[in-house]
Write an enzyme that holds these catalytic residues in place. Structure first.
Site, PDB file in Angstrom:
ATOM      1  N   LEU A 276       0.835  -1.199   0.000  1.00  0.00           N
ATOM      2  CA  LEU A 276       0.000   0.000   0.000  1.00  0.00           C
ATOM      3  C   LEU A 276       0.874   1.254   0.000  1.00  0.00           C
ATOM      4  O   LEU A 276       0.599   2.203  -0.738  1.00  0.00           O
ATOM      5  CB  LEU A 276      -0.923   0.000   1.214  1.00  0.00           C
ATOM      6  CG  LEU A 276      -1.743   1.288   1.406  1.00  0.00           C
ATOM      7  CD1 LEU A 276      -2.740   1.467   0.263  1.00  0.00           C
ATOM      8  CD2 LEU A 276      -2.458   1.261   2.744  1.00  0.00           C
ATOM      9  N   HIS A 277       1.917   1.266   0.799  1.00  0.00           N
ATOM     10  CA  HIS A 277       2.824   2.414   0.892  1.00  0.00           C
ATOM     11  C   HIS A 277       3.379   2.784  -0.488  1.00  0.00           C
ATOM     12  O   HIS A 277       3.414   3.959  -0.863  1.00  0.00           O
ATOM     13  CB  HIS A 277       3.947   2.086   1.869  1.00  0.00           C
ATOM     14  CG  HIS A 277       5.111   3.018   1.833  1.00  0.00           C
ATOM     15  ND1 HIS A 277       4.992   4.373   2.028  1.00  0.00           N
ATOM     16  CD2 HIS A 277       6.430   2.779   1.632  1.00  0.00           C
ATOM     17  CE1 HIS A 277       6.196   4.925   1.939  1.00  0.00           C
ATOM     18  NE2 HIS A 277       7.074   3.981   1.703  1.00  0.00           N
ATOM     19  N   ARG A 278       3.778   1.791  -1.259  1.00  0.00           N
ATOM     20  CA  ARG A 278       4.301   2.062  -2.611  1.00  0.00           C
ATOM     21  C   ARG A 278       3.229   2.672  -3.499  1.00  0.00           C
ATOM     22  O   ARG A 278       3.495   3.572  -4.292  1.00  0.00           O
ATOM     23  CB  ARG A 278       4.878   0.791  -3.215  1.00  0.00           C
ATOM     24  CG  ARG A 278       6.188   0.374  -2.548  1.00  0.00           C
ATOM     25  CD  ARG A 278       6.894  -0.733  -3.285  1.00  0.00           C
ATOM     26  NE  ARG A 278       6.338  -2.045  -3.085  1.00  0.00           N
ATOM     27  CZ  ARG A 278       6.579  -2.825  -2.042  1.00  0.00           C
ATOM     28  NH1 ARG A 278       7.349  -2.388  -1.071  1.00  0.00           N
ATOM     29  NH2 ARG A 278       6.053  -4.012  -1.945  1.00  0.00           N
TER      30      ARG A 278
END
Length: 183
Positions: free
Chosen positions: A28-30
């Site tokens: 998700l962070h990416r």
């Protein structure tokens, strides 16, 4: 922030709940850094001492749809269950969900020397190794893409509020100022 979706980590005999949540959060962070430009926030509605088994994404319908256009959960579909996009209930409270970082003794010394506040000898004397504050907050553990090191992102759910507050979310979906609906 009128829509949300939940991603639930399913029980698995081979992987711990926290390992699977870490993997989902890393993916998700990416995506958040590439697609949503600070418009999507996250929360962990089942957090206690740990973050729990649900990661909730908050945003406008459009921003969440943009985030979902790529199949970024590829490889984790057998370990997760996602809800459809849903409208946020009408009667909710709000809270911030933010990252908390403890300053290490090493970083404090380095900064004090760089700023000219202390010499290296003074820094070692005045800022001993044991001075670092230990955090007891729940966290996700990620591997840095730039240097490969493991890092912990400590997460704090702020107090419940009656009114929302605008702001921008980081590439982790966290913010000290922007609130998410809490229900």
């Amino acid at each position: 922030m009128d829509h949300y979706l939940d991603i639930r980590v399913l029980p698995d005999p081979e992987f711990s709940q926290s390992d699977l949540l870490n993997a989902v959060f890393a993916k998700l962070h990416r995506q958040l850094g590439q697609k949503t430009q600070g418009k999507v926030g996250v929360s962990f509605p089942r957090f206690e001492k740990r973050l729990g088994d649900v990661l909730r994404l908050h945003g406008s319908r459009h921003d969440l749809e943009v985030l979902l256009t790529d199949n970024w959960l590829q490889g984790l579909k057998d370990y997760t269950q996602s809800t459809a996009l849903q409208a946020v209930p009408e009667l909710v409270q709000y809270r911030t969900v933010s990252r908390v970082q403890a300053k290490s003794a090493h970083n404090k010394r380095k900064r004090s020397i760089a700023k000219g506040w202390l010499s290296e000898a003074e820094a070692w004397q005045q800022i001993p190794e044991g001075q670092q504050k230990r955090l007891t907050l729940p966290f996700v553990q990620l591997r840095s893409l730039s240097n490969g090191n493991r890092l912990r992102v400590y997460i704090e759910h702020g107090p419940l509020l009656d009114k929302p507050s605008d702001g921008v979310f980081s590439a982790y979906g966290l913010s000290r100022t922007a609130t998410i609906p809490w229900f």
